[in-house]
Design an enzyme around this catalytic site. Structure first.
Site, mmCIF file in Angstrom:
data_model
loop_
_atom_site.group_PDB
_atom_site.id
_atom_site.type_symbol
_atom_site.label_atom_id
_atom_site.label_comp_id
_atom_site.label_asym_id
_atom_site.label_seq_id
_atom_site.Cartn_x
_atom_site.Cartn_y
_atom_site.Cartn_z
ATOM 1 N N TYR A 46 -62.758 3.543 16.931
ATOM 2 C CA TYR A 46 -62.978 2.700 18.115
ATOM 3 C C TYR A 46 -62.306 1.337 17.940
ATOM 4 O O TYR A 46 -61.486 0.922 18.763
ATOM 5 C CB TYR A 46 -64.479 2.532 18.317
ATOM 6 C CG TYR A 46 -64.877 1.754 19.551
ATOM 7 C CD1 TYR A 46 -64.744 2.313 20.825
ATOM 8 C CD2 TYR A 46 -65.405 0.466 19.449
ATOM 9 C CE1 TYR A 46 -65.133 1.603 21.951
ATOM 10 C CE2 TYR A 46 -65.803 -0.243 20.577
ATOM 11 C CZ TYR A 46 -65.667 0.325 21.829
ATOM 12 O OH TYR A 46 -66.048 -0.377 22.951
ATOM 13 N N GLN A 78 -79.936 -8.618 11.741
ATOM 14 C CA GLN A 78 -78.597 -8.677 12.343
ATOM 15 C C GLN A 78 -78.733 -9.171 13.790
ATOM 16 O O GLN A 78 -79.761 -8.928 14.423
ATOM 17 C CB GLN A 78 -77.877 -7.316 12.277
ATOM 18 C CG GLN A 78 -78.382 -6.224 13.194
ATOM 19 C CD GLN A 78 -79.487 -5.387 12.590
ATOM 20 O OE1 GLN A 78 -80.300 -5.888 11.836
ATOM 21 N NE2 GLN A 78 -79.537 -4.109 12.939
ATOM 22 N N SER A 113 -80.960 0.363 25.385
ATOM 23 C CA SER A 113 -81.485 1.589 25.994
ATOM 24 C C SER A 113 -82.451 2.292 25.045
ATOM 25 O O SER A 113 -83.521 2.751 25.456
ATOM 26 C CB SER A 113 -80.347 2.505 26.425
ATOM 27 O OG SER A 113 -79.346 2.568 25.447
HETATM 28 P P1 NAD Z 1 -69.245 4.523 28.994
HETATM 29 O O1 NAD Z 1 -69.157 5.485 27.880
HETATM 30 O O2 NAD Z 1 -70.457 4.545 29.867
HETATM 31 O O3 NAD Z 1 -67.963 4.631 29.943
HETATM 32 C C1 NAD Z 1 -66.709 5.050 29.503
HETATM 33 C C2 NAD Z 1 -66.177 6.047 30.508
HETATM 34 O O4 NAD Z 1 -64.879 6.495 30.093
HETATM 35 C C3 NAD Z 1 -67.061 7.294 30.624
HETATM 36 O O5 NAD Z 1 -67.324 7.574 31.980
HETATM 37 C C4 NAD Z 1 -66.206 8.386 29.970
HETATM 38 O O6 NAD Z 1 -66.484 9.680 30.481
HETATM 39 C C5 NAD Z 1 -64.801 7.903 30.271
HETATM 40 N N1 NAD Z 1 -63.809 8.428 29.352
HETATM 41 C C6 NAD Z 1 -63.869 8.522 28.001
HETATM 42 N N2 NAD Z 1 -62.735 9.060 27.512
HETATM 43 C C7 NAD Z 1 -61.941 9.321 28.582
HETATM 44 C C8 NAD Z 1 -60.656 9.888 28.730
HETATM 45 N N3 NAD Z 1 -59.946 10.300 27.660
HETATM 46 N N4 NAD Z 1 -60.145 10.017 29.977
HETATM 47 C C9 NAD Z 1 -60.852 9.612 31.073
HETATM 48 N N5 NAD Z 1 -62.064 9.066 30.977
HETATM 49 C C10 NAD Z 1 -62.609 8.922 29.753
HETATM 50 O O7 NAD Z 1 -69.054 3.065 28.354
HETATM 51 P P2 NAD Z 1 -69.145 1.623 29.032
HETATM 52 O O8 NAD Z 1 -70.205 0.889 28.349
HETATM 53 O O9 NAD Z 1 -69.155 1.715 30.502
HETATM 54 O O10 NAD Z 1 -67.749 1.013 28.568
HETATM 55 C C11 NAD Z 1 -66.622 0.924 29.427
HETATM 56 C C12 NAD Z 1 -65.480 0.239 28.694
HETATM 57 O O11 NAD Z 1 -65.867 -1.078 28.310
HETATM 58 C C13 NAD Z 1 -65.044 0.969 27.438
HETATM 59 O O12 NAD Z 1 -63.633 0.917 27.344
HETATM 60 C C14 NAD Z 1 -65.675 0.160 26.337
HETATM 61 O O13 NAD Z 1 -64.912 0.242 25.151
HETATM 62 C C15 NAD Z 1 -65.669 -1.238 26.922
HETATM 63 N N6 NAD Z 1 -66.738 -2.057 26.332
HETATM 64 C C16 NAD Z 1 -68.048 -1.855 26.678
HETATM 65 C C17 NAD Z 1 -69.042 -2.627 26.075
HETATM 66 C C18 NAD Z 1 -70.492 -2.471 26.420
HETATM 67 O O14 NAD Z 1 -71.323 -3.182 25.862
HETATM 68 N N7 NAD Z 1 -70.871 -1.626 27.331
HETATM 69 C C19 NAD Z 1 -68.680 -3.597 25.113
HETATM 70 C C20 NAD Z 1 -67.338 -3.736 24.776
HETATM 71 C C21 NAD Z 1 -66.371 -2.982 25.406
HETATM 72 N N1 UDP Z 2 -79.796 -0.741 16.486
HETATM 73 C C1 UDP Z 2 -81.121 -0.600 16.063
HETATM 74 N N2 UDP Z 2 -81.863 0.422 16.547
HETATM 75 C C2 UDP Z 2 -81.385 1.311 17.455
HETATM 76 C C3 UDP Z 2 -80.046 1.182 17.902
HETATM 77 C C4 UDP Z 2 -79.274 0.149 17.390
HETATM 78 O O1 UDP Z 2 -81.611 -1.398 15.248
HETATM 79 O O2 UDP Z 2 -82.151 2.215 17.861
HETATM 80 C C5 UDP Z 2 -78.995 -1.853 15.970
HETATM 81 C C6 UDP Z 2 -77.619 -1.483 15.433
HETATM 82 O O3 UDP Z 2 -77.682 -1.120 14.077
HETATM 83 C C7 UDP Z 2 -76.858 -2.780 15.655
HETATM 84 C C8 UDP Z 2 -77.477 -3.347 16.935
HETATM 85 O O4 UDP Z 2 -78.735 -2.713 17.083
HETATM 86 O O5 UDP Z 2 -77.101 -3.675 14.592
HETATM 87 C C9 UDP Z 2 -76.634 -3.095 18.184
HETATM 88 O O6 UDP Z 2 -76.305 -1.728 18.212
HETATM 89 P P1 UDP Z 2 -75.493 -1.068 19.413
HETATM 90 O O7 UDP Z 2 -75.153 0.320 18.988
HETATM 91 O O8 UDP Z 2 -76.267 -1.240 20.668
HETATM 92 O O9 UDP Z 2 -74.209 -1.960 19.565
HETATM 93 P P2 UDP Z 2 -73.064 -2.428 18.508
HETATM 94 O O10 UDP Z 2 -73.515 -2.161 17.113
HETATM 95 O O11 UDP Z 2 -71.890 -1.627 18.887
HETATM 96 O O12 UDP Z 2 -72.955 -3.871 18.779
#
Ligand code: NAD
Ligand code: UDP
Length: 316
Positions: A149, A213, A193
């Site tokens: 990622y 953390q 979630s």
């Molecule tokens: P999500 O998993 O809900 O959405 C990602 C979407 O992309 C999904 O609908 C999935 O089916 C689609 N997808 C995955 N691979 C694909 C492919 N090869 N072709 C077409 N569609 C594809 O995640 P999200 O939280 O909505 O994240 C959306 C974007 O924002 C992502 O690029 C993620 O890296 C970025 N992002 C999200 C967060 C966050 O906290 N939610 C933080 C940093 C970056």
């Molecule tokens: N985490 C946790 N319990 C859970 C899920 C996540 O303690 O049930 C922790 C995880 O180890 C991380 C933080 O919460 O330190 C955020 O995790 P998340 O996967 O939401 O996002 P990211 O690590 O990608 O920031």
């Protein structure tokens, strides 16, 4: 000749958590929206309410394959975002970021569309600089379990800037920090979630590590405002630009907040910390404030209430 002057906007990953909110907002603003998704981590349910909208179109497509459509703007969000999803098929995760970026940048180059990349705070890895500013190059393990990622997103940023320098493509790179809100997947393992679902079910709250953390959580509406402000910014604003909420909290405190809000009798169960889990994370959003006039407005308490209400409804 085009018969409509409605802006044609492509949202890849549009059936995901962030993408579905973005599609909704773009339609509200009068755009013609093409939502492209392979439903790997997203779902048709997330956009079911938009299907009857005359200016919304849903296409099943994997962005690792070329796409030929005519559009004015591209938001590239396609990529699973939660560790359990992106680690299930790590090779596909890297392909989605890298091949996906190449295909969509190629599309932007051919059509002259402006293109925005949903990058991530993960490009900073386990940061040695706190809070993270955009000029920090990051501290990423290139061979760890999060690398598919993190490195995929870093390579995508490289491609964006090379298409910009080499081919003059108009790019916007947003580094998104942890975002939460309605339509997060209940089983995607992300902390907000997970904790809400566990608290609502009266199950143990799974805190990984000792819970010291930190993360900084941004409510989805604020984030979408930021993405749209960045897309609308002058051509010379390329980013990268941090978008997130600087209000930092420990995971232990978050567990307490959510349990109290839900009124749950859940207790905490400590579990091992996953590999390469960043110790702390907080965006410096000075650049977003000064260039976009954007800053997050929704307090964590209010955002969590809306998110708890969504999950309560869904689980009823
Ligand atoms: P999500 O998993 O809900 O959405 C990602 C979407 O992309 C999904 O609908 C999935 O089916 C689609 N997808 C995955 N691979 C694909 C492919 N090869 N072709 C077409 N569609 C594809 O995640 P999200 O939280 O909505 O994240 C959306 C974007 O924002 C992502 O690029 C993620 O890296 C970025 N992002 C999200 C967060 C966050 O906290 N939610 C933080 C940093 C970056
Ligand atoms: N985490 C946790 N319990 C859970 C899920 C996540 O303690 O049930 C922790 C995880 O180890 C991380 C933080 O919460 O330190 C955020 O995790 P998340 O996967 O939401 O996002 P990211 O690590 O990608 O920031």
């Amino acid at each position: 000749m085009r018969l409509s002057d409605r802006k044609r906007v492509l949202v890849t990953g549009g059936a995901g958590f962030l993408g579905s909110h973005l599609c909704e907002r773009l339609l509200e603003e009068g755009a013609d929206v093409l939502c492209v998704d392979n439903f790997y981590s997203g779902s048709k349910d997330n956009v079911a309410h938009l299907l009857s909208h005359p200016h919304f179109e849903l296409m099943r497509h994997d962005v690792t394959f070329p796409l030929y459509v005519e559009v004015d703007e591209i938001y590239n969000l396609a990529c699973p975002a939660s560790p359990i999803h992106y680690q299930r098929d790590p090779v596909q995760t890297t392909k989605t970021s890298v091949h996906g970026a190449i295909n969509l940048l190629g599309l932007a180059k051919r059509t002259g569309a402006r293109i925005l990349q949903a990058s991530t705070s993960e490009v900073y890895g386990d940061p040695e600089v706190h809070p993270q500013t955009e000029d920090y190059w990051g501290h990423v393990n290139p061979i760890g379990t999060r690398a598919c990622y993190d490195e995929g997103k870093r390579a995508a940023e490289t491609l964006f800037f090379d298409y910009h320098r080499q081919h003059g493509v108009e790019i916007k790179v947003a580094r998104i920090f942890n975002t939460y809100g309605p339509r997060m997947h209940p089983n995607d393992g992300r902390v907000v979630s997970n904790f809400i679902v566990q608290a609502l079910r009266g199950e143990a709250i799974t805190v990984y590590g000792d819970g010291t953390q930190t993360r900084s959580f941004c409510y989805v509406d604020d984030l979408i405002d930021g993405l749209m402000a960045l897309m609308a910014s002058p051509a010379e604003v390329t980013g990268p630009i941090n978008l997130g909420n600087p209000n930092e909290v420990t995971i232990g405190e978050l567990a307490e907040e959510i349990t109290a809000m839900v009124g749950s009798a859940s207790t905490v169960r400590y579990e091992p910390l996953p590999g390469d889990d960043p110790k702390q994370r907080q965006p410096d959003v000075t650049l977003a404030k000064s260039t976009l006039g954007w800053e997050p407005k929704v307090k964590r308490e209010d955002g969590l209430r809306l998110t708890v209400a969504y999950f309560r409804d869904r689980m009823a």
